[in-house]
Write a protein that holds these residues in place. Structure first.
Motif, mmCIF file in Angstrom:
data_model
loop_
_atom_site.group_PDB
_atom_site.id
_atom_site.type_symbol
_atom_site.label_atom_id
_atom_site.label_comp_id
_atom_site.label_asym_id
_atom_site.label_seq_id
_atom_site.Cartn_x
_atom_site.Cartn_y
_atom_site.Cartn_z
ATOM 1 N N PHE A 148 -14.549 57.241 -13.406
ATOM 2 C CA PHE A 148 -15.600 57.190 -12.377
ATOM 3 C C PHE A 148 -16.971 57.160 -13.055
ATOM 4 N N MET A 196 -19.910 53.763 -14.580
ATOM 5 C CA MET A 196 -21.288 53.782 -14.071
ATOM 6 C C MET A 196 -22.337 53.657 -15.161
ATOM 7 N N TRP A 250 -21.676 57.021 4.363
ATOM 8 C CA TRP A 250 -22.511 56.540 3.236
ATOM 9 C C TRP A 250 -22.749 55.039 3.387
ATOM 10 N N LEU A 277 -20.203 50.815 -5.056
ATOM 11 C CA LEU A 277 -20.595 52.122 -5.600
ATOM 12 C C LEU A 277 -20.834 53.110 -4.466
ATOM 13 N N SER A 302 -18.901 56.548 -4.045
ATOM 14 C CA SER A 302 -19.724 57.761 -4.043
ATOM 15 C C SER A 302 -19.548 58.532 -2.745
ATOM 16 N N VAL A 352 -29.376 61.108 -3.559
ATOM 17 C CA VAL A 352 -29.339 60.458 -4.875
ATOM 18 C C VAL A 352 -30.673 59.793 -5.244
ATOM 19 N N PHE A 412 -35.529 59.876 -8.523
ATOM 20 C CA PHE A 412 -36.642 58.951 -8.780
ATOM 21 C C PHE A 412 -37.945 59.529 -8.250
ATOM 22 N N LEU A 428 -26.020 60.139 -13.438
ATOM 23 C CA LEU A 428 -25.003 59.629 -12.527
ATOM 24 C C LEU A 428 -24.914 60.472 -11.250
ATOM 25 N N ASP A 429 -25.994 61.152 -10.923
ATOM 26 C CA ASP A 429 -26.132 61.847 -9.640
ATOM 27 C C ASP A 429 -25.167 63.017 -9.434
ATOM 28 N N VAL A 455 -24.694 64.356 -5.686
ATOM 29 C CA VAL A 455 -23.370 64.334 -5.052
ATOM 30 C C VAL A 455 -22.705 65.713 -5.078
#
Lengths: 456, 112
Positions: free
Chosen positions: A39, A43, A259, A273, A277, A313, A317, A325-326, A330
């Motif tokens: 997983f 990524m 999502w 993705l 996710s 996520v 930023f 990879l969050d 998550v």
């Protein structure tokens, strides 16, 4: 999963069915760690693939050995001050007979120990997703050993060990929302605040190099999660495991759909993705709550977590911390959502008699959940940051900037994931195995003769 | 002599090859390329983070021809490469001083 909660049987005897079921569940949970590796591995960029796989895989080595040496004892031994356990017989799993049952259950202590071991293995591996591309492998290995010892083993005792403070308070963490996901998510945040951003964060494109690998990993996680969740009742006598199985499936499905819907509305496309996710977000959120909610509640929990995680996520930023990879977006957010939603959706008819706000239980369970979430989050965040700082000041946490740009796979593992070389890309091995003249076996002799012909 | 270079959509390769063969061209060189013209590239989204992918896949075809054939050959390539949609590519020619067939050492138009 709670030791100490005894089912109404005076003297439980070993159940072959439950023991077999739990061995299979343990194997399913084991598969989650390589699943997680894929997983995460898909990524990252091509140049970091192997490192990402190895950061998970190494946990199977380190944590397994530590767990047998002392981890099981610290997590599930006799309580000391509600903070950690210790039990001489558990050290090295040395004082246990193969027929000795886990207190109040129909499975051997060995089976309980190995099931719990798989949880201990995957939890530090979860952290690695936040640290992609930039951490020395030796530093990571040391971090895992220290983190498991200082954070995971004690926190597992708080939440699941008889006498642990959260367990005694009545915090519901059926299969690891607090001990696994909030714990790992908070740790990830703690470490990245110390080690800083990847070179080129927010400037260079850092697209996933293989979404099929991500999908494969997510599918393996989903599959393994049935062992993680349905196995957490330590048997299959009364339907709680089955409820958990159903809830795991529907919450995951709902979270994936939520999502994707969010993405479609916000960005105009349903992405691969996003599907992977969303599924993981649902799995995370249902982990603490699935034993105590109804299937309809599970749909709601999954949908809420799916949207919350999809929104979360983007926070990296906005705030400028590089959670590659969050893991925070998550696992921390999903874990918090699932743990708190227990306080709303607990029906009182599953793993626990506690009822949430929507089922007439008032605010009591909600406060307990918040206490558990807050304490684990704060402890893991601070302890992990301190450990990272300690390692950074001694052997150093990060590879050099040049090495990071060149690619961590080459530098740390002396390998690359894929062979893209064209002409002249690969050299002959320096220690080529050439058959010795006169080596036994006709095949070897024939090979030598062929070599001579070529030479001639 | 002229060197005709065409940077075009990859899926037009077969049509261009056939057209060149029909015209009597004996050899060509094909290279995978990437680039963009007026249409630019496209946008991809990963967990909400948008990436603009400027460079799109192209192929670059190179053919050496006699001066007399150059204009006509350009037309052949353009016709075979055209889909009418944006991003069809470009074709151009440049003068070539010398060409040598490596096997025989022949030079100039004889080497084509």
């Amino acid at each position: 999963m709670p030791p100490g909660i005894t089912i109404a049987a005076d003297a439980p005897e070993l159940s072959a069915a439950n023991t077999g079921f739990m061995l299979i569940c343990s194997a399913l949970v084991m598969l989650m760690t390589p699943g997680l590796a894929f997983f995460y591995g898909g990524m990252v960029r091509v140049k970091s693939t192997l490192n990402m796989l190895m950061m998970s895989f190494i946990s199977l080595g380190i944590v397994t050995v530590l767990w047998v040496l002392y981890g099981f004892s610290v997590a599930f031994g006799t309580d000391h001050g509600s903070l950690f356990g210790w039990e001489g017989d558990y050290v090295g799993l040395s004082g246990l007979g193969i027929n000795q049952l886990w207190d109040g259950y129909t499975i051997p202590v060995y089976v309980f120990a190995v099931f719990q071991l798989m949880f201990a293995v995957i939890t530090p591996a979860l952290i690695s997703g936040a640290l992609a591309d930039r951490v020395k492998f030796t530093a990571w290995a040391l971090f895992i050993a220290l983190w498991a010892t200082v954070v995971y083993f004690p926190v597992a005792h708080w939440v699941w060990g008889t006498g642990g403070w959260a367990f005694e308070l009545g915090v519901i963490d059926f299969a690891g929302g607090t001990a696994v996901h909030i714990n790992a998510g908070a740790a990830a945040l703690g470490v990245i605040l110390v080690i800083g951003k990847r070179v080129g964060f927010k400037k260079d494109p850092m697209r996933p190099h293989s979404l099929p690998l991500v999908m494969l990993g997510a599918a393996l996680l989903w599959f393994g999660w049935f062992g993680f969740n349905a196995g957490s009742w330590l048997g299959n006598d009364d339907g709680v495991g089955a409820l958990m199985f159903v809830n795991t499936q529907v919450a995951t499905a709902a979270a994936m759909l939520a999502w994707l819907l969010y993405e479609k509305l916000r960005h105009g496309a349903c992405t691969t993705l996003g599907a992977a996710s969303g599924a993981v977000a649902g799995l995370v959120a249902i982990t603490p709550s699935g034993g105590s909610c109804s299937p309809l509640g599970a749909i709601a929990i999954g949908a809420i977590a799916g949207v919350l995680c999809a929104m979360a996520v983007g926070l990296k930023f906005r705030f400028g911390y590089d959670d590659s990879l969050d893991v925070v977006g998550v696992h921390l957010v999903g874990g918090i959502a699932g743990s708190i939603l227990v306080g709303f959706f607990a029906t009182g008819g599953g793993q626990s008699k506690a009822q949430g706000l929507f089922y007439g239980g008032g605010l009591e369970q909600l406060w307990k959940q918040l206490a558990g979430v807050g304490a684990v989050l704060a402890y893991s965040l601070i302890a992990s940051a301190v450990l990272a700082l300690l390692i950074d000041k001694t052997i150093g946490m990060r590879v050099s900037e040049d090495d990071e740009i060149a690619g961590i796979d080459q530098v740390e593992h002396a390998e690359t994931a894929y062979d893209f070389s064209g002409a002249g890309g690969g050299r002959a091995p320096r220690t080529a195995a050439v058959p010795a003249p006169g080596a036994d076996g006709a095949q070897d002799t024939a090979q030598v003769q062929r070599n001579k012909k070529v030479d001639a | 002599m002229k060197l005709i270079t065409a940077v075009v959509k990859p899926h037009r390769l077969d049509e261009i090859k056939e057209a060149l063969q029909a015209f009597g061209v004996h050899g060509l060189t094909v290279t995978e390329a990437s680039g963009y013209g007026r249409q630019r590239g496209h946008t991809e989204v990963y967990r909400g983070a948008e990436y603009t992918v400027d460079l799109v896949p192209k192929i670059r075809i190179e053919v050496l021809v006699d001066d007399a054939d150059a204009e006509q050959l350009i037309e052949v390539v353009v016709k075979a490469a055209r889909t009418g949609k944006i991003g069809d590519g470009k074709v151009w020619s440049v003068p070539v001083d010398t060409a040598v067939r490596v096997r025989t050492g022949e030079r100039g138009p004889d080497a084509l």
